[in-house]
Design an enzyme around this catalytic site. Structure first.
Site, PDB file in Angstrom:
ATOM      1  N   CYS A  44       0.671  -1.517   0.176  1.00 22.89           N
ATOM      2  CA  CYS A  44       0.430  -0.259   0.121  1.00 22.89           C
ATOM      3  C   CYS A  44       1.242   1.324  -0.158  1.00 22.89           C
ATOM      4  O   CYS A  44       0.880   2.360  -0.833  1.00 22.89           O
ATOM      5  CB  CYS A  44      -0.124   0.256   1.595  1.00 22.89           C
ATOM      6  SG  CYS A  44      -0.033  -0.380   2.474  1.00 22.89           S
ATOM      7  N   HIS A  81       1.737   4.141   9.529  1.00 24.83           N
ATOM      8  CA  HIS A  81       0.579   3.382   9.287  1.00 24.83           C
ATOM      9  C   HIS A  81      -0.068   2.846  10.257  1.00 24.83           C
ATOM     10  O   HIS A  81      -0.005   2.986  11.634  1.00 24.83           O
ATOM     11  CB  HIS A  81       1.491   1.664   9.151  1.00 24.83           C
ATOM     12  CG  HIS A  81       0.602   1.468   7.799  1.00 24.83           C
ATOM     13  ND1 HIS A  81      -0.455   0.686   8.086  1.00 24.83           N
ATOM     14  CD2 HIS A  81       0.582   0.533   6.741  1.00 24.83           C
ATOM     15  CE1 HIS A  81      -1.214  -0.341   7.364  1.00 24.83           C
ATOM     16  NE2 HIS A  81      -0.460   0.116   5.909  1.00 24.83           N
TER      17      HIS A  81
END
Ligand SMILES: NC(=O)c1ccc[n+]([C@@H]2O[C@H](COP(=O)([O-])OP(=O)(O)OC[C@H]3O[C@@H](n4cnc5c(N)ncnc54)[C@H](OP(=O)(O)O)[C@@H]3O)[C@@H](O)[C@H]2O)c1
Length: 357
Positions: A162, A189
């Site tokens: 991602c 994250h």
């Protein structure tokens, strides 16, 4: 088999956060008649699989009816065979006539491991994570950057990570326009299911033993090598840190860039805003509004540049902030890659070569 006009037959292996987002992205995009998920292989029991398809604390209720029946699900009227194996050999993929396994368990990172699917009748595998090395897959793709290099002959493709999807389009653009001599990336994250809610043992990583909701936790990352794999001109120039933060979804990247050309912060912003409105539309967005991370929950872009946070120090040091929905953006890119790759391998359809959706 794959050349006919019948819908593409997909299987999801590992039906966790990304597996479920992929299925949902397919339905929300209205593509579920062309691309049918006909099988899910996930160790959890059928009732839990149905329940977490219907209700999602992060993305809300599934936009359609979901029922569990005997050994399968009915999702918006489509039957989905459900198996619960941890070994690919325990599933009869050939009988299911699967065209592509969307591998979202994260358990297969080298060619020998991934090839276990191919050995039991799966023609192609799309991975939801980077492989150990470039040689372990036939291609590593960041949609919008190098998906056009796919030929249709590949059997194993990685959708990268991602974070790679979020940062590579930006770095590619800035490398071309300004030249990059050094790149420092810090990912903030959201928590993931590989962290415990409160302290608990982890087999390989001490940092992942710590309570996800109580701390800001630096974890290991292969991001720098992943970026260099996609952008070889940056080889040796990239370093990265990954820090898990106690939010449930949406992540950010703090980028420090030493650029070759002298530019102002507003010139950099203009470049990024124009790219977002032009060639990277649908992939990258640009905003100067006052944001918090939750604003980007369920945002399908790979990245949103927060122009209000662009800073510059000295003639050539630029600092950028980028937001991304680590689940939803990535799942949508897996869908984009599936559509494009399928167009290449199927004789009956033409490649989808635009970024526009
Ligand atoms: N979450 C993100 O933001 C994100 C973004 C991009 C990429 N990714 C990558 O996508 C992969 C999955 O991440 P995730 O967040 O979706 O993880 P997750 O929520 O833990 O889902 C993974 C699922 O796969 C199941 N599983 C484990 N071994 C399996 C096997 N051998 N066969 C079939 N299913 C198996 C797991 O079951 P058990 O829990 O019972 O083992 C779990 O339900 C990872 O490689 C991750 O790095 C994640």
């Amino acid at each position: 088999m794959s050349g006919s006009r019948r819908p593409l037959r997909l299987a999801i292996n590992g039906y966790g956060r990304i597996g479920r987002c992929f299925l949902r992205a397919l339905h929300e995009a209205g593509l579920d008649s062309r691309f049918q998920v006909v099988a899910i292989n996930e160790p959890a029991d059928l009732a839990s699989i149905a329940y977490l398809t219907r209700f999602d604390s992060t993305h809300g209720r599934f936009p359609g009816k979901v029922e569990a029946e005997d050994d399968h699900l009915l999702i918006a009227g489509q039957a989905v065979s459900v198996t619960h194996a941890r070994e690919p050999e325990a599933v009869d993929w050939a009988a299911l006539e699967i065209d592509l396994v969307v591998e979202c368990s994260g358990q297969y990172s080298d060619r020998a491991g991934i090839s276990r699917f191919l050995a039991v009748g799966v023609p192609r595998v799309l991975l939801s994570h980077p492989a150990n090395s470039a040689a372990d897959v036939d291609a590593t793709v960041v949609y919008g950057i190098n998906h056009q290099q796919l030929t249709g002959a590949e059997r194993i493709v990685s959708n990268a990570s991602c974070t790679t999807n979020a940062v590579v389009p930006l770095l590619d653009l800035l490398e071309r326009e300004l030249g990059l001599s050094q790149v420092l990336l810090t990912t903030l994250h959201s928590v993931m299911n590989d962290q415990p809610l409160i302290d608990g043992y982890h087999h390989t990583d001490l940092r992942r033993t710590r309570s996800a909701m109580q701390s800001i936790i630096p974890v290991s990352t292969g991001l720098a090598r992943g970026v260099e794999r996609l952008l070889p001109s940056l080889a040796g120039k990239v370093q990265a840190k990954a820090i898990r933060v106690p939010t449930h979804n949406v992540s950010a990247i703090d980028l420090v860039l030493a650029v070759d050309k002298e530019v102002s912060a507003s010139q950099v912003n203009r470049l990024l805003a124009e790219a977002a409105a032009g060639p990277y539309q649908g992939l990258m967005a640009y905003s100067e509004e006052t944001h918090a991370s939750i604003d980007f929950n369920h945002d399908p872009h790979s990245a949103v540049v927060d122009g209000s946070q662009t800073r510059k120090v000295g003639p050539r040091l630029i600092n950028l902030l980028v937001w991304f929905d680590n689940e939803w953006g990535f799942a949508n890119r897996m869908l984009d890659v599936t559509r494009h790759w399928q167009g290449l391998w199927s004789a009956s359809s033409s490649p989808d070569s635009t970024l526009q959706r």
